[in-house]
Design a protein around this motif. Sequence first.
Motif, short mmCIF file in Angstrom:
data_model
loop_
_atom_site.label_atom_id
_atom_site.label_comp_id
_atom_site.label_asym_id
_atom_site.label_seq_id
_atom_site.Cartn_x
_atom_site.Cartn_y
_atom_site.Cartn_z
N UNK A 56 28.55 31.12 26.59
CA UNK A 56 27.82 31.56 25.21
C UNK A 56 26.40 31.98 25.10
N UNK A 57 25.73 32.14 26.36
CA UNK A 57 24.42 32.32 26.34
C UNK A 57 24.31 33.91 26.50
N UNK A 58 23.55 34.44 25.38
CA UNK A 58 23.60 35.82 25.09
C UNK A 58 22.38 36.57 25.73
N UNK A 59 21.26 35.88 25.62
CA UNK A 59 19.90 36.62 25.64
C UNK A 59 18.96 35.47 26.14
N UNK A 60 18.15 36.18 26.98
CA UNK A 60 17.00 35.26 27.39
C UNK A 60 15.69 36.05 27.83
N UNK A 61 14.59 35.76 26.70
CA UNK A 61 13.25 36.33 27.08
C UNK A 61 12.16 35.45 27.62
N UNK A 62 11.73 35.62 28.64
CA UNK A 62 10.42 34.84 29.37
C UNK A 62 9.10 35.56 28.85
N UNK A 63 8.52 34.91 28.07
CA UNK A 63 7.05 35.62 27.32
C UNK A 63 6.03 34.94 28.29
N UNK A 64 5.11 35.43 29.11
CA UNK A 64 4.05 34.90 29.67
C UNK A 64 4.76 34.62 31.13
N UNK A 84 -7.75 32.74 16.92
CA UNK A 84 -9.03 32.83 16.88
C UNK A 84 -9.63 32.20 18.36
N UNK A 85 -9.15 31.36 18.92
CA UNK A 85 -9.78 30.82 20.32
C UNK A 85 -9.03 31.52 21.33
N UNK A 86 -7.83 31.90 21.22
CA UNK A 86 -6.96 32.38 22.43
C UNK A 86 -6.66 31.19 23.26
N UNK A 87 -6.15 31.26 24.65
CA UNK A 87 -5.64 30.33 25.58
C UNK A 87 -4.36 30.69 26.24
N UNK A 88 -3.98 30.09 26.86
CA UNK A 88 -2.83 30.14 27.69
C UNK A 88 -1.51 30.32 26.85
N UNK A 89 -0.46 30.97 27.21
CA UNK A 89 0.86 31.17 26.42
C UNK A 89 1.98 31.37 27.36
N UNK A 90 2.97 30.52 27.33
CA UNK A 90 4.26 30.79 28.09
C UNK A 90 5.36 30.24 27.16
N UNK A 91 6.55 31.09 26.73
CA UNK A 91 7.30 30.76 25.65
C UNK A 91 8.52 31.32 26.45
N UNK A 92 9.54 30.54 26.17
CA UNK A 92 11.33 31.05 26.46
C UNK A 92 11.88 31.16 25.09
N UNK A 93 12.61 32.19 24.98
CA UNK A 93 13.46 32.19 23.92
C UNK A 93 14.81 32.84 24.37
#
Length: 292
Positions: free
Chosen positions: A36-44, A114-123
């Motif tokens: 049932x896994x439909x969609x995966x986005x890897x941001x960063x 405001x400060x920024x920084x590293x970002x990595x997200x999975x949805x």
Amino acid sequence: MTSRTIAAVHAAIRDDIADLVTRRPVPAADLPQVDPFLFLNHHGPQVYAANNNGLPFGPHPHRGFETVTFILSGTLAHHDTGGHQSVIAAGGVQWMTAGSGLIHAEVSPPDFKQTGGPLEILQLWVNLPSRLKMTPPRYTGVQADGIPALSTPDGAGTVNLVSGSFVGQKGPIRSLTDVFMATVQLYPGARVELPAPCGRAVLFYVVSGRVAVAGREVDQWHLATFNDDSDTVMVEASEDAVLLFGHADPINEPVVAHGPFVMNTREEIGEAIRDYQAGRFNGTGPLLDVGA
């Protein structure tokens, strides 16, 4: 015990959203879903400068499925018309059941912009069966310290258990459809046997590093699909690696998707659009802008 064998390995497609680096392993031309896994986005992963605009996921509707968001680095603010709000930091997870419908936003909080920084997200989008598509919406946000970090038996890895059971422990999320979900950190020399009961669909994505499964290498930004020929997935790592790993019962129902709506028929999609336009996704109150 022998490992499940790999059926295919699929490279994630690069598909940036504005200035957000994005890779998508599913859906793809040769892989519409891993039911049932439909969609995966890897941001960063990427580093945002100070005084940035943050994530571009302002208010938008959903119906008929669940979103699971893994914050690997950075922070993420959530708010929705079900009255749920949170700011989740690195290592945390958001699990939202859209069900019958709500409007939500996932944006960067003010201090990150405001400060920024590293970002990595999975949805990840997880489908719901027809009997649950109109279930009442719900939301759970869990910080890193609420997610069991369980050592693998060989001591060379960590399973961050979001839902389901592993080595006698249970994850904090109680899935409506008994989904097992975890992120897995492996260190050089790791050899871990992950549960993958026969009959279940396996989600296996290499976020970073490189691993071998049943003698076949899988590089970062690749998703592996498996044959249903064992109850485990045996993973070996010669270098540091991070995996997204889950398994669930296939739903085996028609999937009709239109943007943010996932239903079983075109008629149900039309109804979802009409309900959204009529304000029936507005829930308990206004969508507060916690990311302003």
